[in-house]
Design a protein around this motif. Structure first.
Motif, PDB file in Angstrom:
ATOM      1  N   ASP A 112       0.826  -1.216   0.000  1.00 23.07           N
ATOM      2  CA  ASP A 112       0.000   0.000   0.000  1.00 23.07           C
ATOM      3  C   ASP A 112       0.858   1.264   0.000  1.00 23.07           C
ATOM      4  OD1 ASP A 112      -2.289  -1.526  -0.026  1.00 23.07           O
ATOM      5  OD2 ASP A 112      -2.506  -1.511   2.161  1.00 23.07           O
ATOM      6  N   SER A 113       1.970   1.242   0.740  1.00 19.49           N
ATOM      7  CA  SER A 113       2.864   2.402   0.781  1.00 19.49           C
ATOM      8  C   SER A 113       3.488   2.672  -0.581  1.00 19.49           C
ATOM      9  CB  SER A 113       3.967   2.188   1.811  1.00 19.49           C
ATOM     10  OG  SER A 113       3.421   1.972   3.081  1.00 19.49           O
ATOM     11  N   ILE A 114       3.877   1.604  -1.264  1.00 18.35           N
ATOM     12  CA  ILE A 114       4.480   1.752  -2.593  1.00 18.35           C
ATOM     13  C   ILE A 114       3.439   2.280  -3.582  1.00 18.35           C
ATOM     14  CG2 ILE A 114       5.524   0.503  -4.528  1.00 18.35           C
ATOM     15  CD1 ILE A 114       7.441   0.973  -2.190  1.00 18.35           C
ATOM     16  N   ALA A 120       1.447   9.301  -6.030  1.00 17.60           N
ATOM     17  CA  ALA A 120       1.820  10.688  -5.760  1.00 17.60           C
ATOM     18  C   ALA A 120       2.851  11.191  -6.768  1.00 17.60           C
ATOM     19  CB  ALA A 120       2.366  10.816  -4.346  1.00 17.60           C
ATOM     20  N   GLU A 121       3.785  10.329  -7.156  1.00 15.24           N
ATOM     21  CA  GLU A 121       4.842  10.712  -8.088  1.00 15.24           C
ATOM     22  C   GLU A 121       4.376  10.690  -9.551  1.00 15.24           C
ATOM     23  OE1 GLU A 121       7.985   7.957  -7.307  1.00 15.24           O
ATOM     24  OE2 GLU A 121       8.575   8.946  -5.440  1.00 15.24           O
ATOM     25  N   HIS A 122       3.429   9.821  -9.864  1.00 12.27           N
ATOM     26  CA  HIS A 122       2.967   9.638 -11.243  1.00 12.27           C
ATOM     27  C   HIS A 122       1.435   9.700 -11.294  1.00 12.27           C
ATOM     28  CE1 HIS A 122       7.011   8.226 -12.282  1.00 12.27           C
ATOM     29  NE2 HIS A 122       6.961   7.450 -11.221  1.00 12.27           N
ATOM     30  N   PRO A 123       0.865  10.865 -11.107  1.00 14.65           N
ATOM     31  CA  PRO A 123      -0.605  10.941 -11.120  1.00 14.65           C
ATOM     32  C   PRO A 123      -1.173  10.583 -12.493  1.00 14.65           C
ATOM     33  CG  PRO A 123       0.373  13.133 -11.032  1.00 14.65           C
ATOM     34  CD  PRO A 123       1.501  12.163 -10.909  1.00 14.65           C
ATOM     35  N   GLY A 124      -2.239   9.820 -12.470  1.00 19.88           N
ATOM     36  CA  GLY A 124      -2.916   9.442 -13.713  1.00 19.88           C
ATOM     37  C   GLY A 124      -2.362   8.206 -14.390  1.00 19.88           C
ATOM     38  N   LYS A 125      -1.251   7.683 -13.912  1.00 19.24           N
ATOM     39  CA  LYS A 125      -0.671   6.465 -14.497  1.00 19.24           C
ATOM     40  C   LYS A 125      -1.349   5.253 -13.869  1.00 19.24           C
ATOM     41  CE  LYS A 125       2.738   8.856 -16.421  1.00 19.24           C
ATOM     42  NZ  LYS A 125       3.047   9.028 -17.763  1.00 19.24           N
ATOM     43  N   LYS A 126      -1.628   4.244 -14.684  1.00 19.22           N
ATOM     44  CA  LYS A 126      -2.332   3.052 -14.211  1.00 19.22           C
ATOM     45  C   LYS A 126      -1.339   1.948 -13.868  1.00 19.22           C
ATOM     46  CE  LYS A 126      -5.662  -0.426 -15.490  1.00 19.22           C
ATOM     47  NZ  LYS A 126      -6.100  -1.221 -16.596  1.00 19.22           N
ATOM     48  N   ILE A 127      -1.450   1.429 -12.636  1.00 13.38           N
ATOM     49  CA  ILE A 127      -0.594   0.323 -12.206  1.00 13.38           C
ATOM     50  C   ILE A 127      -1.132  -0.962 -12.810  1.00 13.38           C
ATOM     51  CG2 ILE A 127       0.202  -1.016 -10.232  1.00 13.38           C
ATOM     52  CD1 ILE A 127       0.036   1.561  -8.566  1.00 13.38           C
ATOM     53  N   VAL A 128      -0.254  -1.684 -13.503  1.00 13.99           N
ATOM     54  CA  VAL A 128      -0.628  -2.951 -14.123  1.00 13.99           C
ATOM     55  C   VAL A 128      -0.343  -4.110 -13.171  1.00 13.99           C
ATOM     56  CG1 VAL A 128      -0.172  -4.506 -16.056  1.00 13.99           C
ATOM     57  CG2 VAL A 128      -0.190  -2.047 -16.422  1.00 13.99           C
ATOM     58  N   ARG A 129       0.831  -4.049 -12.497  1.00 13.42           N
ATOM     59  CA  ARG A 129       1.237  -5.144 -11.620  1.00 13.42           C
ATOM     60  C   ARG A 129       2.196  -4.612 -10.573  1.00 13.42           C
ATOM     61  NH1 ARG A 129       4.742  -9.617 -14.429  1.00 13.42           N
ATOM     62  NH2 ARG A 129       6.260  -7.954 -14.291  1.00 13.42           N
ATOM     63  N   LEU A 130       2.058  -5.121  -9.358  1.00 15.25           N
ATOM     64  CA  LEU A 130       2.970  -4.790  -8.276  1.00 15.25           C
ATOM     65  C   LEU A 130       3.281  -6.069  -7.528  1.00 15.25           C
ATOM     66  CD1 LEU A 130       4.499  -2.783  -6.451  1.00 15.25           C
ATOM     67  CD2 LEU A 130       2.368  -2.430  -5.209  1.00 15.25           C
ATOM     68  N   LEU A 131       4.558  -6.433  -7.472  1.00 13.19           N
ATOM     69  CA  LEU A 131       4.923  -7.643  -6.768  1.00 13.19           C
ATOM     70  C   LEU A 131       6.292  -7.508  -6.129  1.00 13.19           C
ATOM     71  CD1 LEU A 131       6.687 -10.139  -8.783  1.00 13.19           C
ATOM     72  CD2 LEU A 131       5.025  -8.969 -10.140  1.00 13.19           C
ATOM     73  N   PRO A 132       6.501  -8.239  -5.031  1.00 12.52           N
ATOM     74  CA  PRO A 132       7.815  -8.211  -4.395  1.00 12.52           C
ATOM     75  C   PRO A 132       8.807  -8.994  -5.237  1.00 12.52           C
ATOM     76  CG  PRO A 132       6.386  -9.758  -3.266  1.00 12.52           C
ATOM     77  CD  PRO A 132       5.556  -9.082  -4.317  1.00 12.52           C
ATOM     78  N   GLY A 133      10.050  -8.548  -5.206  1.00  8.74           N
ATOM     79  CA  GLY A 133      11.071  -9.220  -5.998  1.00  8.74           C
ATOM     80  C   GLY A 133      12.454  -8.940  -5.466  1.00  8.74           C
ATOM     81  N   TRP A 134      13.432  -9.101  -6.333  1.00  7.24           N
ATOM     82  CA  TRP A 134      14.831  -8.910  -5.990  1.00  7.24           C
ATOM     83  C   TRP A 134      15.474  -8.111  -7.105  1.00  7.24           C
ATOM     84  CZ3 TRP A 134      16.956 -10.343  -1.450  1.00  7.24           C
ATOM     85  CH2 TRP A 134      18.335 -10.276  -1.335  1.00  7.24           C
TER      86      TRP A 134
END
Length: 174
Positions: A112-114, A120-134
């Protein structure tokens, strides 16, 4: 022979409407079973690796409950397991070839924080995927988003798991 005798001797056809319906239904059931078996066998290897990663996280990191298991592929292919220990503390475990890295979920930036930071940094941009990684030798969040909805061009940005700082952005050419 008279026409009436021929009509009496004529046998009923084997292919009556009722039998054809039963054969068609049987064939449809057969196709459904074959389809399900094919899907399960195609997915079996991935699900086996997923179960093995969950078991390894329980063994090596002391997790008692598993909430989520995801595979991240970038430079290396790793498994990220989210779960809780016996005390109920939430943990992230990155299973790499050279060992497991275990971090408290509360010590790092959460999903949620990410999302909030990105929005906040990229208003109007749509997130497609968010996952933890390395990424770059450390635990990270990989966020894929559409750069310009009109062209459907996408980009990937990596954020540090520890402090949420932006590590790198890749623009994908479509």
């Amino acid at each position: 022979m008279t026409p009436s005798r021929i009509a009496e001797r004529r046998r009923q056809s084997v292919w009556t409407g009722w039998r054809l319906t039963l054969i068609a239904l049987g064939f449809l059931v057969f196709l459904a079973v074959v389809f399900v078996v094919y899907i399960r066998s195609a997915d079996a290897e991935y699900r086996g690796e997923e179960r093995a990663a969950a078991a390894k996280a329980k063994q090596e990191a002391g997790l008692t409950g598993i909430d989520k298991v995801s595979k991240h592929v970038w430079d290396d292919s790793i498994w990220v397991v989210e779960g809780k220990d016996a005390a109920g503390t939430a943990w992230f475990v990155w299973l790499r070839e050279d060992g497991a890295v275990k971090e408290k979920a509360s010590d790092g930036y959460g999903e949620d924080s990410i999302r909030s930071r990105f929005n906040a940094e990229h208003p109007g941009k749509k997130i497609v995927r968010l996952l933890p990684g390395w990424f770059s030798g450390q635990p990270a969040w990989e966020l894929r988003y559409t750069d310009d909805p009109g062209t459907k061009r996408q980009a990937i940005v990596f954020y540090s798991f520890k402090d949420g700082s932006q590590l790198r952005t890749y623009n994908l050419v479509s």
